[in-house]
Scaffold this motif. Structure first.
Motif, PDB file in Angstrom:
ATOM      1  N   LEU A 194     -25.555  15.468  17.703  1.00  0.00           N
ATOM      2  CA  LEU A 194     -26.350  15.603  16.919  1.00  0.00           C
ATOM      3  C   LEU A 194     -27.441  14.514  17.195  1.00  0.00           C
ATOM      4  N   ASP A 195     -28.515  15.687  17.320  1.00  0.00           N
ATOM      5  CA  ASP A 195     -30.596  14.852  18.180  1.00  0.00           C
ATOM      6  C   ASP A 195     -30.546  14.231  16.477  1.00  0.00           C
ATOM      7  N   SER A 196     -31.487  13.062  16.426  1.00  0.00           N
ATOM      8  CA  SER A 196     -31.562  11.641  15.108  1.00  0.00           C
ATOM      9  C   SER A 196     -32.958  11.910  15.241  1.00  0.00           C
ATOM     10  N   GLN A 208     -30.023  10.758   7.048  1.00  0.00           N
ATOM     11  CA  GLN A 208     -28.903  12.053   7.160  1.00  0.00           C
ATOM     12  C   GLN A 208     -28.024  12.149   7.638  1.00  0.00           C
ATOM     13  N   VAL A 209     -27.593  11.614   8.756  1.00  0.00           N
ATOM     14  CA  VAL A 209     -27.590  11.718   9.953  1.00  0.00           C
ATOM     15  C   VAL A 209     -25.085  11.003   9.474  1.00  0.00           C
ATOM     16  N   VAL A 210     -25.501  10.502   8.471  1.00  0.00           N
ATOM     17  CA  VAL A 210     -24.978   9.798   8.035  1.00  0.00           C
ATOM     18  C   VAL A 210     -24.073  11.018   7.338  1.00  0.00           C
ATOM     19  N   ALA A 211     -24.515  11.546   6.253  1.00  0.00           N
ATOM     20  CA  ALA A 211     -24.306  12.731   5.872  1.00  0.00           C
ATOM     21  C   ALA A 211     -24.078  14.039   6.483  1.00  0.00           C
ATOM     22  N   LEU A 212     -23.838  14.084   7.441  1.00  0.00           N
ATOM     23  CA  LEU A 212     -23.640  15.045   8.958  1.00  0.00           C
ATOM     24  C   LEU A 212     -22.507  14.912   8.825  1.00  0.00           C
TER      25      LEU A 212
END
Length: 233
Positions: free
Chosen positions: A207-209, A216-220
């Motif tokens: 995952l590229d943050s 958004q990263v947490v949701a993914l």
């Protein structure tokens, strides 16, 4: 029910790896909170060892002294409402381990086999009963290679440097370009060390943050977790 010889208790282990400043700790903590899991900040453990070494006048290259140190100290991670508290021999060092003096030496200290062996043993014990979200640099490849979900979190050097800059106290702030150079050097050191280098596990989700918010990263990752939980049943 068991899978691969391990009894399934309705929980999985989540391993989040990546370079310095990619947002691993913040993301891992929020994921753990959402899942009702325990968050284990392995980077904080290595920072605690580094702080203890600094206080004892032990240089990063002194392998024998570091081995004696890591076998004699006690590190505890205590979850709380405002985040994780790091205790070193009973002392709250949550803030002390985030100073530049520690940051500049932690990669060197963490490269020693005796230090890694001792802390990895502790980390595996914590994860034995499942329900753990653990972040670091070699969790998916070395510490928890059987973790049901592995995420490799990345971001550009420029974005990671800016994040670190914003985290520093005003009296610790240095030019942003200097931070970029230090992070690039840290990447090189972590990726090329002999013991447990920073490597993306073959079955990890990258995952590229760089252009994503923390939420958004947490949701993914939560979506990935739900998929893995369904597969584990």
């Amino acid at each position: 029910m068991s899978k691969n010889g391990v009894r399934y208790n309705g929980r999985i282990n989540v391993a989040i790896d990546g370079p310095a400043g990619a947002g691993k700790s913040t993301v891992a903590r929020k994921v753990a909170e959402s899942l009702g899991y325990i968050y284990v900040d392995t980077g904080a453990m290595y920072r605690a060892v580094t702080l203890a070494a600094n206080r004892s006048g032990i240089e990063p290259h002194e392998s024998d002294r570091l081995k004696e140190l890591v076998e004699s100290i006690h590190i505890r991670l205590k979850p709380g409402v405002e985040g994780q508290t790091v205790l070193l021999n009973g002392e709250d060092v949550t803030q002390a381990i985030r100073t530049r003096d520690v940051t500049l030496r932690v990669s060197q200290v963490a490269s020693h086999e005796a230090v890694r062996t001792r802390l990895v043993d502790i980390q595996r014990e914590l994860a034995a009963l499942k329900g753990i979200v653990m972040d670091g640099r070699d969790i998916g490849t070395q510490v928890l290679p059987q973790a049901e979900l592995k995420v490799f979190l990345v971001a550009s050097v420029q974005v990671r440097a800016l994040r670190r800059y914003q985290e520093l106290n005003e009296n610790e702030r240095i030019p942003l370009n200097q931070l970029e150079e230090e992070i690039a050097q840290r990447d090189h050191s972590d990726e090329n060390r002999e013991i447990s280098p920073l490597t993306c596990a073959k079955d990890a989700v990258v995952l590229d943050s760089t252009e994503l918010t923390i939420d958004q990263v947490v949701a993914l990752i939560l979506d990935l977790s739900r998929t893995k939980l369904a597969e584990a049943k």
